[in-house]
Motif scaffolding. Structure first.
Motif, PDB file in Angstrom:
ATOM      1  N   TRP A  19       0.828  -1.111  -0.020  1.00 60.41           N
ATOM      2  CA  TRP A  19      -0.131  -0.137  -0.052  1.00 60.41           C
ATOM      3  C   TRP A  19       0.957   1.184   0.020  1.00 60.41           C
ATOM      4  CZ3 TRP A  19      -5.163  -0.158   0.125  1.00 60.41           C
ATOM      5  CH2 TRP A  19      -5.892  -1.499   0.533  1.00 60.41           C
ATOM      6  N   THR A  21       0.701   5.703   0.082  1.00 57.41           N
ATOM      7  CA  THR A  21      -0.079   6.679   0.601  1.00 57.41           C
ATOM      8  C   THR A  21       0.558   7.693   0.801  1.00 57.41           C
ATOM      9  OG1 THR A  21      -2.091   7.478   1.741  1.00 57.41           O
ATOM     10  CG2 THR A  21      -0.473   6.146   2.814  1.00 57.41           C
TER      11      THR A  21
ATOM     12  N   ARG C 249      -7.738  -8.638  13.132  1.00 57.77           N
ATOM     13  CA  ARG C 249      -6.704  -9.169  13.013  1.00 57.77           C
ATOM     14  C   ARG C 249      -5.765  -8.175  12.110  1.00 57.77           C
ATOM     15  NH1 ARG C 249      -6.567 -13.415   8.660  1.00 57.77           N
ATOM     16  NH2 ARG C 249      -8.301 -13.397   7.817  1.00 57.77           N
ATOM     17  N   LYS C 250      -4.615  -8.409  12.119  1.00 53.38           N
ATOM     18  CA  LYS C 250      -3.437  -7.580  11.545  1.00 53.38           C
ATOM     19  C   LYS C 250      -3.412  -7.859  10.151  1.00 53.38           C
ATOM     20  CE  LYS C 250      -0.662  -5.319  14.946  1.00 53.38           C
ATOM     21  NZ  LYS C 250       0.653  -4.868  15.197  1.00 53.38           N
ATOM     22  N   LEU C 251      -4.294  -7.680   9.226  1.00 49.03           N
ATOM     23  CA  LEU C 251      -4.293  -8.309   8.006  1.00 49.03           C
ATOM     24  C   LEU C 251      -3.107  -7.434   7.107  1.00 49.03           C
ATOM     25  CD1 LEU C 251      -7.778  -8.922   7.043  1.00 49.03           C
ATOM     26  CD2 LEU C 251      -6.097 -10.645   7.158  1.00 49.03           C
ATOM     27  N   PHE C 252      -2.820  -6.194   7.492  1.00 49.37           N
ATOM     28  CA  PHE C 252      -1.873  -5.696   7.013  1.00 49.37           C
ATOM     29  C   PHE C 252      -0.986  -5.247   8.198  1.00 49.37           C
ATOM     30  CE2 PHE C 252      -5.500  -5.123   4.496  1.00 49.37           C
ATOM     31  CZ  PHE C 252      -4.990  -5.265   3.188  1.00 49.37           C
ATOM     32  N   ASP C 253       0.437  -5.419   7.927  1.00 45.81           N
ATOM     33  CA  ASP C 253       1.124  -4.811   9.206  1.00 45.81           C
ATOM     34  C   ASP C 253       1.614  -3.357   8.635  1.00 45.81           C
ATOM     35  OD1 ASP C 253       1.879  -5.708  11.367  1.00 45.81           O
ATOM     36  OD2 ASP C 253       3.692  -6.864  10.693  1.00 45.81           O
ATOM     37  N   ILE C 254       1.998  -2.610   9.585  1.00 47.09           N
ATOM     38  CA  ILE C 254       2.379  -1.247   9.572  1.00 47.09           C
ATOM     39  C   ILE C 254       3.521  -1.213   8.562  1.00 47.09           C
ATOM     40  CG2 ILE C 254       3.741  -1.187  11.532  1.00 47.09           C
ATOM     41  CD1 ILE C 254       2.683   1.553  12.079  1.00 47.09           C
ATOM     42  N   GLU C 255       4.547  -2.142   8.418  1.00 42.70           N
ATOM     43  CA  GLU C 255       5.598  -2.198   7.649  1.00 42.70           C
ATOM     44  C   GLU C 255       5.477  -2.242   6.272  1.00 42.70           C
ATOM     45  OE1 GLU C 255       7.052  -4.627  11.286  1.00 42.70           O
ATOM     46  OE2 GLU C 255       5.414  -3.969   9.988  1.00 42.70           O
ATOM     47  N   GLU C 256       3.956  -2.742   5.806  1.00 39.18           N
ATOM     48  CA  GLU C 256       3.734  -2.849   4.399  1.00 39.18           C
ATOM     49  C   GLU C 256       3.144  -1.563   3.688  1.00 39.18           C
ATOM     50  OE1 GLU C 256       1.463  -6.356   3.339  1.00 39.18           O
ATOM     51  OE2 GLU C 256       1.982  -7.271   5.251  1.00 39.18           O
ATOM     52  N   ILE C 257       3.173  -0.594   4.647  1.00 39.43           N
ATOM     53  CA  ILE C 257       2.667   0.923   4.067  1.00 39.43           C
ATOM     54  C   ILE C 257       3.904   1.681   3.649  1.00 39.43           C
ATOM     55  CG2 ILE C 257       1.378   2.741   4.260  1.00 39.43           C
ATOM     56  CD1 ILE C 257       0.094   0.901   6.891  1.00 39.43           C
ATOM     57  N   TYR C 258       3.898   2.062   2.231  1.00 41.01           N
ATOM     58  CA  TYR C 258       4.949   3.294   2.190  1.00 41.01           C
ATOM     59  C   TYR C 258       4.331   4.466   2.283  1.00 41.01           C
ATOM     60  CZ  TYR C 258       8.448   4.957  -0.832  1.00 41.01           C
ATOM     61  OH  TYR C 258       9.288   6.082  -1.304  1.00 41.01           O
ATOM     62  N   TYR C 259       4.708   5.240   2.782  1.00 36.21           N
ATOM     63  CA  TYR C 259       4.259   6.739   2.970  1.00 36.21           C
ATOM     64  C   TYR C 259       5.023   7.636   1.788  1.00 36.21           C
ATOM     65  CZ  TYR C 259       3.486  11.501   4.426  1.00 36.21           C
ATOM     66  OH  TYR C 259       3.266  13.079   4.427  1.00 36.21           O
ATOM     67  N   ASP C 260       4.452   8.251   0.943  1.00 37.52           N
ATOM     68  CA  ASP C 260       5.225   8.989  -0.147  1.00 37.52           C
ATOM     69  C   ASP C 260       4.801  10.399  -0.342  1.00 37.52           C
ATOM     70  OD1 ASP C 260       2.860   8.267  -1.285  1.00 37.52           O
ATOM     71  OD2 ASP C 260       3.692   7.782  -3.373  1.00 37.52           O
TER      72      ASP C 260
END
Lengths: 273, 273, 273, 273
Positions: A19, A21, C249-260
């Motif tokens: 993801w 954002t 449940r944590k379907l997405f972990d915080i590490e999978e997010i890319y802030y741009d």
């Protein structure tokens, strides 16, 4: 076997779509929205400033913020006449929880109900793109094209009001706030032609669509702004339905339904083929 | 720096929570549902067999399949009287696309509209858990407990029908298919007491709730079965609205709204505090 | 003052817009769908016959019913890969009730996910309208028009499967049931050209879209048929999520997010204007 | 036959159930909300004043309005970690229109995701109803009851943050605005016990739930307030997905799914019965 970190990272890039954002960065004990830590935002920004920041990525000027606040409030409620409010109350009466009733209400924001503001914005924005110099010509083109096709001009006329009381107030504010520009001029020109020819005036969608266009909002965000303005009323209506009415009430009586299908059949006919 | 594959895989296991499912395995050119390749299922299973396989994980007997088919069909339609059908048609009239109208219709399946079947199933299943030996005592307990609280007994009585024509047909089929057991016996016992005392009969939810309980369905799946049966009609109603009615029609006239809030105020009063 | 009944009825006609429907007539103790009393339908029609009756207003032949049953079943499930199933399970994990999770799942049936069948049907139906005589020319026109625009041809190719195992099975059944006609011929012609040129085959939407077109279904009903076929699986997935997984449940972990987005800002900058 | 007007009106009262509302009166060219003409409201009320007026029926004091504004803004966004934002973006990626994506996002506001604020408010409000005099005893009761059952205390602890940066800022503002009372005192007392015993702090739901309770909001409106605050971000995320990402992107790769159902079967087994 040992493999390089870079190889692994490339593998991950391929097999683990991420993801992405630009709205908010979340780290443990840090939440940064559009570059601002949320603990700095809370208590320092107004709600319309926050809306502007989230959608456009920057904090508006005081005048823009005041204008956006007036626009949001102008959408506040239209009693139980819109299908969205009716749908939300039907679901509340059916016993669905608050969040599902609100979702259901917003689902009725289809193109015939909430689409007028986006169509108005698109009409104004495309008109101005064609020509900035001769507003009257653009206005006449828009009107004639609609009349030829027998279409309504989005943003003008209202099924309940001959003079929508919200529109002139919004235009007045836009001028006061310096948020009125060429799109508003186009909308006013269309109105004066329509008023003379057909007695039709600008409605809330026409006014807000023109002002939002002058404030630099793309037409595709129009329904979004409408939803933000209307949401509190949908919640108030669902709350009223849940607390003041009996559950599963007969909103439609059986006598009000007119069946116009085939007459009763004596036996099951299956097609031969 | 090079790191071991196993280490990486362990890292991934920790940081990449996975979706887990027992319904279907998808591989390139292979789709296997509950153990059966879909190309073998297509053309070989009936729709109710598929529903049973998806929900319960195995293919039913011929009798169970026939019974489930009759149950699904019994939910087919109740014209525009239910809030779900009204909501779906309101959204269609508002110009939302088919999938949004259908979603909106199902959102109105709240506890007062579609909840009766689950409450009926829960009542029957908990009653039978308390005692299998004395059905009449259990039936009386259920009735008395409801009467004391002034509640309706879920599965009995109907706001439009004194004799729901679907219920006796379903019970008759359950007996023919060997799908009628102790829960159906309980439902029939409740009906005979209620009929004598109050003139109230079993409705479609009572009949289907009892039969589904005898077929081993947990009460929490009741609304799901109702939704499968009703979905085709919601689609037919949305299609009818979109093809036969004019858009954004005035389903409620302004005269039908009764405003009972505060009178008009002369000026904006802000609370002092 | 006394006024005549007729006058009153006329007043009511004007001020009380009514619901009108040809699907079902409801009277006390009588429910008649498309002309058939529901107590006669229950136990006598199969589910696909009911779907056909609701949507098209008549009972299909045995062959048509078998074909529609196979089509519905072919849509049964594609594991947790589609956004609809993911959305429904996310909502279940968030603690929404069954009916809201199912609604949410269907809301994801947008044009990129479920739209392919309608686009395929539209392409085939418009192609055949242009010419019934030269299928190969029509096929080439469709392919060339798409290639020029860089678009995919709806109904061909699949992101997971190079050979969608469902498509050939459906075509085979359509031939056996006599439900394969000129639209299917067109789809097969497109496939043979695409296969030679690009190695691309027909997928489930192409096969079902062609067969439904040959059975006389308008393209606008395509997503509806898909939803009927998929609904049981969505219910099975929601049930699986609610009964087998821990809540939220944590379907997405915080590490999978890319802030741009923009970097953190030191202070609140309001625009001057 | 002539019949009396009164008789007719009574008949109508029985057979035409009407919508009733205290939120807004709509007449031609007049829209009056909670007693105020909308043309007077536009430009004169702030958005939080409007929210308060719609939900509670009166205009708040300046301090209450500032506090409500801060509360709404504190809910603004938590990036793509919540299921609501993920669901809305999945639907946008699937090609659903803005209003359907937003509805889908709000549908994920189930009890595990958005329910914490209502549970926190209920806990505080019921605690204070039991006793206003001994806050420490009430706090201990609430903590012990939760610990016994192994439940989390709603409004305390956070899955991403050990110190939710929004909570202390909100409490500080509540004190400054005079909006902090006995419920906030209870929340702070619970926090100091939990912090000592378990190292757990108040989160945003605990802080807002306590302050809203002190401002006289019933717990049942908690999710509604959360939704108003979060809506602009959901719109921003849907807009970002629609404008920055390619359609129908592979958010989940096929490798991330773990199938744990039955093994592939050789043939279709139907149950004998």
């Amino acid at each position: 076997m040992a493999i390089g970190r870079e190889t692994i990272e490339n593998m991950l890039k391929l097999s683990n779509p991420k993801w992405k954002t630009s709205v908010t960065r979340v780290e443990p004990n840090r939440i940064i929205t559009r570059g601002y830590p949320q603990e700095d935002i809370i208590g320092n920004l107004s709600f319309p400033e926050m809306v502007y920041l989230l959608i456009k990525g920057e904090i508006p000027s005081k005048n823009e913020s005041n204008m956006l606040e007036a626009i949001l409030i102008s959408f506040c409620d239209h009693s139980v006449t819109p299908p969205s409010t009716q749908a939300a109350r039907l679901m509340a009466s059916a016993g669905s929880p608050m969040h599902a009733c609100v979702s259901g209400g917003l689902l009725a924001f289809g193109k015939n109900h909430a689409g007028a503001i986006e169509r108005a914005m698109k009409t104004f924005q495309e008109g101005i793109k064609r020509s900035k110099d001769n507003i009257e010509t653009v206005a006449l083109e828009i009107i004639n094209k609609s009349l030829e096709k027998g279409n309504k001009i989005p943003g003008f006329g209202h099924r309940y009001h001959t003079e929508d009381p919200r529109a002139p107030k919004l235009i007045e504010l836009a001028k006061k706030c310096g948020c009125s520009g060429i799109h508003t001029e186009l909308a006013l020109t269309i109105q004066s032609i329509l008023l003379e020819k057909k007695g039709i005036r600008m409605n809330i969608d026409g006014a807000n669509g023109a002002i939002l266009s002058d404030m630099g909002f793309d037409w595709s965000i129009g329904t979004g702004v409408f939803m933000i303005g209307r949401l509190p009323a949908i919640i108030a209506h669902v709350h009223e339905e849940k607390t003041r009415e009996e559950p599963f009430r007969k909103l439609f009586d059986i006598e009000e339904i007119y069946y116009d299908g085939v007459d009763e059949k004596k036996s099951i006919d299956k097609k031969e083929k």
